[in-house]
Write a protein that holds these residues in place. Structure first.
Motif, PDB file in Angstrom:
ATOM      1  N   GLY A  10     -27.646   4.944 -11.882  1.00  0.00           N
ATOM      2  CA  GLY A  10     -27.318   3.593 -11.433  1.00  0.00           C
ATOM      3  C   GLY A  10     -28.108   3.168 -10.212  1.00  0.00           C
ATOM      4  N   PHE A  11     -28.899   4.071  -9.671  1.00  0.00           N
ATOM      5  CA  PHE A  11     -29.672   3.796  -8.466  1.00  0.00           C
ATOM      6  C   PHE A  11     -31.097   3.435  -8.842  1.00  0.00           C
ATOM      7  N   ARG A  12     -31.608   2.385  -8.200  1.00  0.00           N
ATOM      8  CA  ARG A  12     -33.021   2.070  -8.412  1.00  0.00           C
ATOM      9  C   ARG A  12     -33.566   1.314  -7.207  1.00  0.00           C
ATOM     10  N   ILE A  13     -34.871   1.365  -7.097  1.00  0.00           N
ATOM     11  CA  ILE A  13     -35.578   0.666  -6.032  1.00  0.00           C
ATOM     12  C   ILE A  13     -36.648  -0.188  -6.676  1.00  0.00           C
ATOM     13  N   GLU A  14     -36.689  -1.449  -6.277  1.00  0.00           N
ATOM     14  CA  GLU A  14     -37.728  -2.374  -6.737  1.00  0.00           C
ATOM     15  C   GLU A  14     -38.570  -2.743  -5.522  1.00  0.00           C
ATOM     16  N   ILE A  15     -39.871  -2.763  -5.695  1.00  0.00           N
ATOM     17  CA  ILE A  15     -40.770  -3.075  -4.589  1.00  0.00           C
ATOM     18  C   ILE A  15     -41.585  -4.305  -4.934  1.00  0.00           C
ATOM     19  N   ASP A  16     -41.509  -5.296  -4.054  1.00  0.00           N
ATOM     20  CA  ASP A  16     -42.269  -6.530  -4.211  1.00  0.00           C
ATOM     21  C   ASP A  16     -43.260  -6.601  -3.049  1.00  0.00           C
ATOM     22  N   GLU A  17     -44.530  -6.778  -3.371  1.00  0.00           N
ATOM     23  CA  GLU A  17     -45.563  -6.841  -2.342  1.00  0.00           C
ATOM     24  C   GLU A  17     -46.267  -8.201  -2.398  1.00  0.00           C
ATOM     25  N   LEU A  31     -26.213   4.263  -1.866  1.00  0.00           N
ATOM     26  CA  LEU A  31     -27.190   4.913  -0.995  1.00  0.00           C
ATOM     27  C   LEU A  31     -26.453   6.042  -0.285  1.00  0.00           C
ATOM     28  N   ASP A  32     -26.698   7.265  -0.746  1.00  0.00           N
ATOM     29  CA  ASP A  32     -25.947   8.416  -0.263  1.00  0.00           C
ATOM     30  C   ASP A  32     -26.873   9.607  -0.063  1.00  0.00           C
ATOM     31  N   VAL A  33     -26.290  10.794   0.068  1.00  0.00           N
ATOM     32  CA  VAL A  33     -27.073  11.999   0.341  1.00  0.00           C
ATOM     33  C   VAL A  33     -28.086  12.306  -0.768  1.00  0.00           C
ATOM     34  N   VAL A  60     -26.222  -2.875  -2.577  1.00  0.00           N
ATOM     35  CA  VAL A  60     -25.801  -1.506  -2.274  1.00  0.00           C
ATOM     36  C   VAL A  60     -24.297  -1.547  -2.008  1.00  0.00           C
ATOM     37  N   PRO A  61     -23.484  -1.164  -3.012  1.00  0.00           N
ATOM     38  CA  PRO A  61     -22.030  -1.240  -2.836  1.00  0.00           C
ATOM     39  C   PRO A  61     -21.476  -0.137  -1.934  1.00  0.00           C
ATOM     40  N   PHE A  62     -22.202   0.979  -1.813  1.00  0.00           N
ATOM     41  CA  PHE A  62     -21.745   2.085  -0.985  1.00  0.00           C
ATOM     42  C   PHE A  62     -22.910   2.602  -0.161  1.00  0.00           C
ATOM     43  N   LEU A  63     -22.715   2.661   1.163  1.00  0.00           N
ATOM     44  CA  LEU A  63     -23.725   3.188   2.075  1.00  0.00           C
ATOM     45  C   LEU A  63     -23.094   4.377   2.788  1.00  0.00           C
ATOM     46  N   GLY A  64     -23.403   5.578   2.307  1.00  0.00           N
ATOM     47  CA  GLY A  64     -22.839   6.799   2.873  1.00  0.00           C
ATOM     48  C   GLY A  64     -23.493   7.155   4.191  1.00  0.00           C
TER      49      GLY A  64
END
Length: 84
Positions: A10-17, A31-33, A60-64
């Protein structure tokens, strides 16, 4: 920029330049350990290539604690804290 893989589907990163602007790193999912090192790698690559960066945490629903620690520290390999 290369995109490291995470074990969390369920985690992903999109990069726009965009031309003439900072790179935008959009984080989606917890965003966790487990996932914080993936963001750290993306930030380090952006900083080492000389890009200014904006990190979008809107989805980001959870920031650990680990995710918070990574967001407060310079990326790995960053020469100074001014780059964050």
């Amino acid at each position: 920029m290369g995109l490291p893989r995470s074990e969390d589907p369920g985690f992903r990163i999109e990069i726009d330049e965009p031309v003439g602007g900072p790179a935008v790193i959009r984080v989606r999912g917890d965003l966790d350990v487990v996932t914080a090192p993936v963001l750290d790698a993306c930030l380090a690559e952006a900083v080492l290539t000389g890009h200014s960066v904006v990190v979008d945490l809107l989805y980001v629903p959870f920031l650990g604690c680990a995710g918070l620690a990574h967001s407060m520290m310079p990326p790995t390999g960053c020469p100074s804290s001014d780059a964050v």
